[in-house]
Design a protein around this motif. Structure first.
Motif, short mmCIF file in Angstrom:
data_model
loop_
_atom_site.label_atom_id
_atom_site.label_comp_id
_atom_site.label_asym_id
_atom_site.label_seq_id
_atom_site.Cartn_x
_atom_site.Cartn_y
_atom_site.Cartn_z
N ARG A 83 0.83 -1.20 0.00
CA ARG A 83 0.00 0.00 0.00
C ARG A 83 0.87 1.25 0.00
O ARG A 83 0.63 2.19 -0.77
CB ARG A 83 -0.92 0.01 1.22
N LEU A 87 0.81 3.97 -3.15
CA LEU A 87 0.29 5.30 -2.85
C LEU A 87 1.36 6.37 -2.93
O LEU A 87 1.05 7.57 -2.91
CB LEU A 87 -0.39 5.32 -1.48
N LEU A 114 -6.23 -0.78 -3.89
CA LEU A 114 -5.16 0.20 -3.72
C LEU A 114 -5.10 1.18 -4.90
O LEU A 114 -4.82 2.36 -4.72
CB LEU A 114 -3.82 -0.51 -3.55
N GLU A 117 -7.70 3.72 -4.45
CA GLU A 117 -7.29 4.70 -3.45
C GLU A 117 -6.26 5.68 -4.04
O GLU A 117 -6.34 6.89 -3.82
CB GLU A 117 -6.70 3.99 -2.24
N ALA A 118 -5.31 5.15 -4.81
CA ALA A 118 -4.32 6.01 -5.45
C ALA A 118 -4.98 6.98 -6.42
O ALA A 118 -4.64 8.17 -6.48
CB ALA A 118 -3.28 5.15 -6.17
N ARG A 121 -6.51 9.82 -4.78
CA ARG A 121 -5.52 10.73 -4.21
C ARG A 121 -4.78 11.54 -5.27
O ARG A 121 -3.94 12.36 -4.95
CB ARG A 121 -4.50 9.94 -3.39
N THR A 123 -3.08 10.10 -8.15
CA THR A 123 -2.11 9.38 -8.97
C THR A 123 -2.65 9.23 -10.40
O THR A 123 -3.82 8.89 -10.59
CB THR A 123 -1.84 7.98 -8.39
#
Length: 246
Positions: A83, A87, A114, A117-118, A121, A123
């Motif tokens: 993770r 990230l 993951l 989530e990236a 954020r 990415t």
């Protein structure tokens, strides 16, 4: 008030794995505002093929970035380290291969969660072939041998994706049929040489390394057929043109 990061992903019809001019890879790096972005190559769809990994490293070590590789077939990171690694990346660049196998392996290791989530954020997610298919709700694939529709993906991009639209026999007719019959939702057909950037689910840039390559928006027309709209693409140019002879 906290700033909400833009959610961005790019579909690639080329890059280091299929051509040597580097135009699409440079375009990907241009989307990142970090001076030396961390770029993680994910070769899961090819079974972590060593030659593919080496080709990526050879292409990106000479660029202003910090290249890395996520190996899942000989995984060395525990869940927390995995993770943290994903990230911390500015770009996740997914290689081609088998889309269905890619999704299955990611889910077994929790990589799908993951990557979501990236993405949330900020990415930049991108990839070619299977690495383009995986982000959508569904895709056109040869994961099972013959060309067919795969109504499965991470659904980070609304609709469906078809790679190699102009270069592989049967792609155009098969994808058109899948969209016309609603076996796949409306989506994007990517010819080789094209790059398409999506920001918060909307197309915000489309480029090509060759004048003839196109990006198409595909949608059912309500009459058991499909509407195919060719979209304008900005022609990429090499950063350093050779000097004219004296």
């Amino acid at each position: 008030m906290a700033v909400v990061p833009e959610r961005r992903l790019a579909l690639l019809g080329g890059g280091f794995s299929t051509e040597d001019d580097g135009l699409l890879d440079d375009w990907v790096l241009d989307q990142v505002r970090t001076p030396r972005p961390k770029v993680c190559f994910v070769p899961t769809a090819s079974g972590d093929a060593p030659a593919y990994v080496e080709r990526f490293l050879a292409a990106f070590r000479s660029r202003p970035c910090e290249p890395g590789v996520l190996h899942l077939f000989r995984r060395e990171l525990d869940d927390d380290a995995l993770r943290s690694f994903l990230l911390s990346q500015d770009v996740v660049y997914v290689g081609g291969g088998n889309t269905a196998n890619l999704l299955a392996v990611w889910r077994a290791h929790g990589v799908d969660r993951l990557l979501r989530e990236a993405f949330d954020r900020g990415t930049l997610l991108c990839g070619i072939s299977a690495g383009a298919n995986c982000w959508a709700e569904g895709s056109h694939t040869d994961s099972f041998g013959p060309l067919t529709h795969l109504p499965d993906g991470l659904s980070l991009l609304p609709g469906s994706v078809c790679p190699h639209y102009d270069s592989e026999s049967g792609r155009r007719s098969s994808y058109r049929a899948a969209v016309a019959t609603r076996a796949l939702p409306a989506g994007w057909a990517v010819e080789d040489g094209v790059g398409a950037l999506f920001t918060n689910g909307r197309l915000t840039d489309s480029v090509t390394r060759t004048p003839q390559a196109r990006l198409y928006r595909m949608a059912p027309d309500g009459n058991d057929s499909v509407e195919e709209q060719a979209l304008p693409c900005r022609l990429l140019a090499a950063a350093h043109q050779p000097s004219a002879p004296a």
